[in-house]
Design a protein around this motif. Structure first.
Motif, mmCIF file in Angstrom:
data_model
loop_
_atom_site.group_PDB
_atom_site.id
_atom_site.type_symbol
_atom_site.label_atom_id
_atom_site.label_comp_id
_atom_site.label_asym_id
_atom_site.label_seq_id
_atom_site.Cartn_x
_atom_site.Cartn_y
_atom_site.Cartn_z
ATOM 1 N N GLU A 40 0.820 -1.206 0.000
ATOM 2 C CA GLU A 40 0.000 0.000 0.000
ATOM 3 C C GLU A 40 0.861 1.268 0.000
ATOM 4 O O GLU A 40 0.561 2.250 -0.689
ATOM 5 C CB GLU A 40 -0.916 -0.006 1.228
ATOM 6 N N LYS A 41 1.953 1.244 0.769
ATOM 7 C CA LYS A 41 2.860 2.398 0.776
ATOM 8 C C LYS A 41 3.479 2.622 -0.588
ATOM 9 O O LYS A 41 3.618 3.766 -1.052
ATOM 10 C CB LYS A 41 3.957 2.183 1.816
ATOM 11 N N ILE A 42 3.846 1.536 -1.258
ATOM 12 C CA ILE A 42 4.436 1.663 -2.601
ATOM 13 C C ILE A 42 3.432 2.277 -3.566
ATOM 14 O O ILE A 42 3.767 3.161 -4.377
ATOM 15 C CB ILE A 42 4.926 0.285 -3.094
ATOM 16 N N LYS A 43 2.181 1.833 -3.479
ATOM 17 C CA LYS A 43 1.155 2.394 -4.358
ATOM 18 C C LYS A 43 0.939 3.878 -4.086
ATOM 19 O O LYS A 43 0.837 4.691 -5.015
ATOM 20 C CB LYS A 43 -0.159 1.636 -4.157
ATOM 21 N N CYS A 44 0.888 4.248 -2.795
ATOM 22 C CA CYS A 44 0.669 5.657 -2.439
ATOM 23 C C CYS A 44 1.825 6.528 -2.926
ATOM 24 O O CYS A 44 1.618 7.616 -3.472
ATOM 25 C CB CYS A 44 0.518 5.792 -0.924
ATOM 26 N N THR A 45 3.059 6.070 -2.724
ATOM 27 C CA THR A 45 4.210 6.851 -3.180
ATOM 28 C C THR A 45 4.219 6.988 -4.703
ATOM 29 O O THR A 45 4.570 8.046 -5.240
ATOM 30 C CB THR A 45 5.507 6.183 -2.710
ATOM 31 N N HIS B 69 1.550 7.007 -6.709
ATOM 32 C CA HIS B 69 0.517 7.978 -7.090
ATOM 33 C C HIS B 69 0.947 9.410 -6.752
ATOM 34 O O HIS B 69 0.726 10.342 -7.541
ATOM 35 C CB HIS B 69 -0.799 7.640 -6.380
ATOM 36 N N LYS B 70 1.580 9.589 -5.570
ATOM 37 C CA LYS B 70 2.068 10.920 -5.215
ATOM 38 C C LYS B 70 3.140 11.405 -6.184
ATOM 39 O O LYS B 70 3.165 12.579 -6.573
ATOM 40 C CB LYS B 70 2.637 10.901 -3.800
ATOM 41 N N PHE B 71 4.018 10.521 -6.580
ATOM 42 C CA PHE B 71 5.075 10.878 -7.524
ATOM 43 C C PHE B 71 4.482 11.302 -8.870
ATOM 44 O O PHE B 71 4.911 12.304 -9.468
ATOM 45 C CB PHE B 71 6.010 9.685 -7.700
ATOM 46 N N CYS B 72 3.479 10.566 -9.327
ATOM 47 C CA CYS B 72 2.816 10.926 -10.591
ATOM 48 C C CYS B 72 2.112 12.284 -10.477
ATOM 49 O O CYS B 72 2.177 13.112 -11.401
ATOM 50 C CB CYS B 72 1.817 9.838 -10.981
ATOM 51 N N ASP B 73 1.461 12.506 -9.341
ATOM 52 C CA ASP B 73 0.780 13.793 -9.146
ATOM 53 C C ASP B 73 1.776 14.949 -9.133
ATOM 54 O O ASP B 73 1.521 16.017 -9.708
ATOM 55 C CB ASP B 73 -0.012 13.785 -7.830
#
Length: 319
Positions: A181-186, A188-192
C-alpha cells in the motif's frame, strides 16, 4: 472700498507666490543637490587588518552617514539635522578584567571529622546488609522459577509455540500488505507531483514568453543600466594586491573584476597573487548621484504600459 479690496487681494497673491516659490525652491534643492559618497580602503597584507572609512552625505551635510572598520571593529553613525543615531566614536573595549577571589574552605574540628567517619561506617554496614538480603531473594526466586518450568506439561508449550507461529504468519502478511500500500501511495504521489511540475512549467513558459512581459523586462534592464552608469564613481584611484590560499578563488575574483575593469581600470592597478593569501594596497573612491535621476527612471517605468501590465500580472500570477 474697491481700493482696499484690491490691496487685500494683492497681499494674498504675494503671499501665495512666495509660498509657491519656497515650495519650488525646496523641490529643486531636493532634486538637484547630489548625494555624495566617498570611501577609503587600506590593507597591510592581512584581511583582518583591513581599514575602511566610508561617508555618505546629502543636502550639504544635513543628512550624513559614516561607517568605519578598524582592527575588526565596526562603527556606524547617522545624523539627520541635529539628531544623531549610533556611536560617533569607534567602538573600544573599556572593560577591565576583574579577578574574583575564591572563598577559602573552612577548617573542620577533630570531633566533627570523627562523627563524619562513624556515620560513613554505619551507612556502609546498612548497605551491605541490604545487598545481602537482595541477593538471597533473587536466588530464591530463580530456584522457584526453575522448578515451575520443569513442572509445566509439554502440551502447553506446544500450544504456545503454535500460537506464536500463527501470530508471526499474520504479522508478516499484514506487513507485506502495508508495504504494498505504501508503494502504491508513493507512486501515485510521484505521478501527481510530476503532473503539477509540468503544469507549472507550462504556466511559467507562457508567462515569460509573452511579448508584453518581454518588453517590460527589456525596459527594466535598460533603466537599470542607465541608473548604474549615473551611479558609478567619478574618481577611483588605488593599487591593490589580493590573493587566496586556493588559486581558483583568486582566478574567479579576477574574472569578476575584469567585467568592471573598463570603468575602473584607468586609474587603478590590480595585481592578483596566486601563491599567497594577501590583501594590501590603498583604494580611494569618490562619486555622487542626483536625486532627479532615480525619480526620472521611476516615472519612465510608471508611464510604460508594458511594465504596468506585467506588474499586475505578477501580482495575480499563481502557480
Amino acid at each position: 472700498m474697491l481700493h482696499i479690496l484690491f490691496l487685500i487681494l494683492k497681499i494674498i497673491g504675494i503671499i501665495l507666490a512666495v509660498i509657491l516659490g519656497l515650495i519650488l525652491l525646496v523641490i529643486c534643492i531636493v532634486l538637484f543637490v547630489p548625494i555624495c559618497y566617498k570611501a577609503d580602503l587600506h590593507g597591510s597584507g592581512n584581511a583582518r587588518e583591513l581599514t575602511v572609512h566610508a561617508k555618505v552625505s546629502w543636502l550639504f551635510g544635513l543628512i550624513k552617514a559614516v561607517f568605519a572598520l578598524e582592527n575588526g571593529k565596526t562603527d556606524l553613525s547617522v545624523r539627520i539635522a541635529w539628531k544623531k543615531f549610533g556611536d560617533s566614536d569607534p567602538v573600544e573595549d573599556k572593560a577591565e578584567d576583574r579577578i574574583e577571589e575564591k572563598p577559602k574552605p573552612e577548617k573542620k574540628s577533630v570531633m566533627q571529622e570523627k562523627q563524619v567517619i562513624q556515620g560513613e561506617e554505619k551507612q556502609d554496614d546498612t548497605t551491605n546488609r541490604i545487598t545481602d538480603k537482595a541477593v538471597e531473594d533473587q536466588t530464591e526466586k530463580a530456584e522457584k522459577s526453575e522448578q515451575t518450568a520443569k513442572t509445566r506439561p509439554e502440551s502447553t508449550e506446544k500450544k504456545q509455540r503454535k500460537k506464536k507461529d500463527r501470530k508471526e504468519d499474520s504479522d508478516s502478511a499484514s506487513k507485506i500488505e502495508q508495504i504494498t500500500e505504501k508503494i502504491k501511495c508513493t507512486y501515485h504521489k510521484f505521478c501527481d507531483k510530476i503532473n503539477e511540475i509540468t503544469e507549472k512549467k507550462d504556466k511559467m513558459s507562457d508567462f515569460l514568453t509573452d511579448e508584453t512581459h518581454k518588453n517590460a523586462f527589456l525596459k527594466l534592464k535598460n533603466e537599470a543600466f542607465h541608473l548604474l552608469k549615473k551611479l558609478k564613481p567619478k574618481k577611483i584611484q588605488g593599487e591593490i594586491t589580493f590573493g587566496f590560499e586556493d588559486p581558483s578563488l583568486t582566478g574567479r575574483l579576477l574574472a569578476w573584476i575584469s567585467m568592471i575593469y573598463p570603468w575602473i581600470g584607468e586609474h587603478t592597478d590590480i595585481t592578483p597573487d596566486f601563491e599567497h593569501r594577501t590583501l594590501s594596497g590603498d583604494l580611494s573612491i569618490r562619486g555622487r548621484l542626483y536625486v532627479i535621476t532615480p525619480v526620472v527612471t521611476a516615472i519612465r517605468l510608471i508611464l510604460s504600459k508594458a511594465v504596468r501590465r506585467s506588474f499586475k500580472d505578477i501580482r495575480n500570477f499563481k502557480l
